[in-house]
Scaffold this active site. Structure first.
Site, mmCIF file in Angstrom:
data_model
loop_
_atom_site.group_PDB
_atom_site.id
_atom_site.type_symbol
_atom_site.label_atom_id
_atom_site.label_comp_id
_atom_site.label_asym_id
_atom_site.label_seq_id
_atom_site.Cartn_x
_atom_site.Cartn_y
_atom_site.Cartn_z
ATOM 1 N N ALA A 1 1.137 -1.283 0.368
ATOM 2 C CA ALA A 1 -0.391 -0.193 -0.150
ATOM 3 C C ALA A 1 1.067 1.192 -0.092
ATOM 4 O O ALA A 1 0.553 2.174 -0.944
ATOM 5 C CB ALA A 1 -1.273 -0.096 1.387
ATOM 6 N N LYS B 1 4.683 9.848 15.356
ATOM 7 C CA LYS B 1 4.398 8.117 14.521
ATOM 8 C C LYS B 1 4.444 6.485 15.638
ATOM 9 O O LYS B 1 3.403 6.195 15.188
ATOM 10 C CB LYS B 1 4.807 7.721 13.551
ATOM 11 C CG LYS B 1 4.302 7.400 12.341
ATOM 12 C CD LYS B 1 3.314 7.307 11.987
ATOM 13 C CE LYS B 1 2.181 6.653 11.369
ATOM 14 N NZ LYS B 1 2.696 6.299 10.426
HETATM 15 O O1 PAF Z 1 -0.131 1.726 9.540
HETATM 16 C C1 PAF Z 1 -1.402 1.983 9.884
HETATM 17 O O2 PAF Z 1 -2.207 1.873 9.037
HETATM 18 C C2 PAF Z 1 -1.099 3.976 9.421
HETATM 19 O O3 PAF Z 1 0.259 4.226 9.915
HETATM 20 C C3 PAF Z 1 -2.046 4.838 9.911
HETATM 21 C C4 PAF Z 1 -1.342 6.134 9.527
HETATM 22 C C5 PAF Z 1 -2.464 4.228 11.456
HETATM 23 C C6 PAF Z 1 -3.355 4.895 9.502
HETATM 24 O O4 PAF Z 1 -3.871 3.637 9.041
#
Ligand code: PAF
Length: 296
Positions: free
Chosen positions: A10, A175
């Site tokens: 993806a 993140k």
């Molecule tokens: O892992 C994921 O899916 C993405 O990092 C996030 C930002 C949580 C969005 O789905």
């Protein structure tokens, strides 16, 4: 520029298509070893990109590695024979804990880490949907990588916004916090990111954010539990229709990145003597789920 994208999932496909649309040459390295990959935002507009061609790898101006954290080492080993030592290599994946291995394996290349919160979803084998606008953060992890700030403009032109960080660790921790908040819960509940905004999950998310903020504080990251809660729910809202990557991994009975997300958090917490029972419970529940099927 000539880009080699490693990984056509993806995130890799979203970046590959964005870079190609911005006029760059895109070549893919995949595990299947085919000589071309077909990708598009719609199945009927998918186009053929060259793949797994050693001379294109050797001529690359930049290599963007978008594989899961647990595949990074093998992916880098595959590149080694043909990678020019001056070519910048960017690792873009969820979670933390791969930088040390990358620095050992590629001691000469400019090395960078990047993290993105764009939502993307593989719809069919050739089709990827951009399901949520996010942002990308990038920065070098060795002296030559730290000089590659020109990549910020190149990437931003393809898929904005992109921020350059002289110290990337803070962006990675933020993140990681978002992924600890969103991924295991959406995977266990098999729900979309936006479902976490429901009152049902608020108490659990508050507790998770408190634990995450304490670990981040011990790691030198100044952030409050309130902030962790707020920026994670902002991502859940911006990617409301998206199924998180861990949600998809559990759904398709694949190995998840839990060891590099919540596992990394718990590991750092232990080294500081901090208890993280709420995060640990999610970690164990995902591990149990993985044990219930043969991981592919
Ligand atoms: O892992 C994921 O899916 C993405 O990092 C996030 C930002 C949580 C969005 O789905």
């Amino acid at each position: 520029m000539r880009f080699t994208l490693v990984g056509a999932g993806a995130v890799g496909t979203l970046w590959g298509l964005s870079l190609a649309n911005a006029g760059h040459q895109v070549h893919w390295i995949t595990r299947q070893n085919e000589t071309a990959v077909f990708r598009g935002y719609e199945a009927d507009t998918a186009i053929a990109f060259p793949a797994n061609q050693r001379e294109l790898l050797a001529d690359s101006d930049c290599v963007l590695v978008c594989v899961k954290a647990f595949h990074v080492q093998t992916a880098l080993e595959t590149l080694l024979p043909d990678l020019h030592p001056d070519t910048p290599v960017v690792l873009m994946h969820n979670g933390m804990g791969t930088a040390e291995k990358a620095l050992k394996l590629l001691p000469h290349n400019p090395l960078l880490l990047a993290t993105t919160s764009h939502g993307s979803l593989v719809v069919t084998e050739t089709e990827v949907r951009h399901t949520g606008l996010g942002e990308t953060h990038i920065g070098g992890i060795n002296p030559s990588g730290k000089q590659c700030d020109f990549l910020k403009d190149v990437l931003e032109h393809a898929l904005p916004p992109v921020s350059w960080h002289p110290e990337i660790t803070s962006a990675l921790w933020r993140k990681l916090a978002v992924n600890c908040m969103i991924n295991p819960l959406t995977a266990l509940e098999q729900c979309q990111n936006g479902d976490l905004l429901s009152p049902v999950y608020q108490a659990q998310l508050q507790t998770l954010s408190q634990e995450i903020a304490s670990v981040m504080h011990a790691e030198g990251q100044e952030v409050s539990a309130k902030e962790v809660f707020a920026f994670s729910l902002a991502v859940a809202s911006a990617t409301a229709q998206n199924y998180s990557s861990m949600n998809r991994d559990v759904y398709f009975k694949r190995r998840s990145e839990i060891d590099y997300i919540t596992g990394y958090l718990i590991n750092r917490a232990e080294s500081h003597g901090i208890a993280t029972p709420a995060n640990r419970a999610l970690y164990l529940a995902i591990k149990e789920r993985e044990l219930s099927y043969d991981i592919t």
